[in-house]
Write a protein that holds these residues in place. Structure first.
Motif, mmCIF file in Angstrom:
data_model
loop_
_atom_site.group_PDB
_atom_site.id
_atom_site.type_symbol
_atom_site.label_atom_id
_atom_site.label_comp_id
_atom_site.label_asym_id
_atom_site.label_seq_id
_atom_site.Cartn_x
_atom_site.Cartn_y
_atom_site.Cartn_z
ATOM 1 N N GLN A 63 0.816 -1.220 0.000
ATOM 2 C CA GLN A 63 0.000 0.000 0.000
ATOM 3 C C GLN A 63 0.850 1.271 0.000
ATOM 4 O O GLN A 63 0.329 2.362 -0.136
ATOM 5 N N ARG A 65 3.941 3.841 -1.307
ATOM 6 C CA ARG A 65 4.722 4.292 -2.457
ATOM 7 C C ARG A 65 5.748 5.294 -1.935
ATOM 8 O O ARG A 65 5.385 6.289 -1.309
ATOM 9 N N LYS A 83 -1.785 4.186 0.317
ATOM 10 C CA LYS A 83 -3.103 3.904 -0.255
ATOM 11 C C LYS A 83 -3.996 3.238 0.790
ATOM 12 O O LYS A 83 -3.519 2.631 1.738
ATOM 13 N N ARG A 122 1.909 9.448 -10.038
ATOM 14 C CA ARG A 122 1.846 7.983 -9.861
ATOM 15 C C ARG A 122 0.510 7.571 -9.247
ATOM 16 O O ARG A 122 -0.123 6.609 -9.682
ATOM 17 N N MET A 123 0.056 8.310 -8.241
ATOM 18 C CA MET A 123 -1.226 7.984 -7.607
ATOM 19 C C MET A 123 -2.372 8.154 -8.592
ATOM 20 O O MET A 123 -3.291 7.337 -8.632
ATOM 21 N N GLN A 124 -2.330 9.201 -9.407
ATOM 22 C CA GLN A 124 -3.366 9.412 -10.412
ATOM 23 C C GLN A 124 -3.353 8.269 -11.423
ATOM 24 O O GLN A 124 -4.414 7.755 -11.805
ATOM 25 N N ALA A 125 -2.182 7.825 -11.830
ATOM 26 C CA ALA A 125 -2.070 6.710 -12.775
ATOM 27 C C ALA A 125 -2.628 5.420 -12.181
ATOM 28 O O ALA A 125 -3.102 4.549 -12.910
ATOM 29 N N GLU A 126 -2.593 5.322 -10.852
ATOM 30 C CA GLU A 126 -3.136 4.147 -10.164
ATOM 31 C C GLU A 126 -4.624 4.307 -9.836
ATOM 32 O O GLU A 126 -5.203 3.487 -9.146
ATOM 33 N N GLY A 127 -5.231 5.409 -10.294
ATOM 34 C CA GLY A 127 -6.670 5.582 -10.150
ATOM 35 C C GLY A 127 -7.128 6.478 -9.020
ATOM 36 O O GLY A 127 -8.333 6.652 -8.824
#
Length: 176
Positions: A63, A65, A83, A122-127
């Motif tokens: 969870q 990053r 996350k 990166r967080m946006q790319a992970e949704g």
């Protein structure tokens, strides 16, 4: 004439970074929050919290990053995002910007903004649709930094060490 430092590289943290992350965290945390001498209470907290083993465990957690800023000599800053960690009183906000630390001598060079942009992308790319963070209410420099970078006030909470509580501001920022 001194030579300029090369631009640091942002990269994912690896387990071998654990000791550096622990040392950097202790430096930044003590320098930011301990202003009138180091009591046993705060020394115990820092020594128990900012350890190589603790960072190894965080880096192994799926969870978490971590991204570091690496200059020619070592790590000068890092961002940690977690996350599935709901904000206090805001279950709709589930990605926490847990830590953004830059060594004091490297602050003001854009490292914090660069690490944050990298981590949030990166967080946006992970949704993820938004991030939240908690910052000590007395840390006006950090609060101003986050406001300059699109964060807004979303409430308050307390950071607890043993039986002590310290007021924190909850800030949030949409992604995308």
């Amino acid at each position: 004439m001194g030579s300029a430092l090369p631009e640091p590289q942002i990269r994912p943290a690896i387990p071998d970074d654990s000791a550096s992350l622990a040392a950097l965290s202790m430096e930044v945390w003590l320098g930011t929050y301990i202003r009138h001498g180091v009591s046993a209470f705060f020394a115990d907290y820092a020594l128990d919290t900012f350890t190589k083993l603790m960072f190894e465990a965080h880096l192994a957690d799926p969870q978490e990053r971590f991204f570091v800023s690496q200059n020619r000599d070592g790590i000068d800053g890092f961002i940690r995002l977690t996350k599935d960690k709901p904000a206090p009183g805001r279950p709709d906000l589930t990605v926490e910007l847990t830590t953004l630390y830059i060594q004091p001598r490297h602050q003001g060079r854009g490292l914090g903004a660069a690490l944050m942009a990298h981590g949030l992308a990166r967080m946006q790319a992970e949704g993820a649709e938004a991030v939240w963070l908690a910052v000590n209410s007395e840390n006006t420099a950090a609060i101003a930094f986050y406001h300059r970078h699109g964060y807004s006030h979303a409430g308050q909470t307390h950071f607890r060490i043993a039986d002590q509580a310290y007021l924190n501001e909850i800030l949030t920022r949409p992604l995308g």
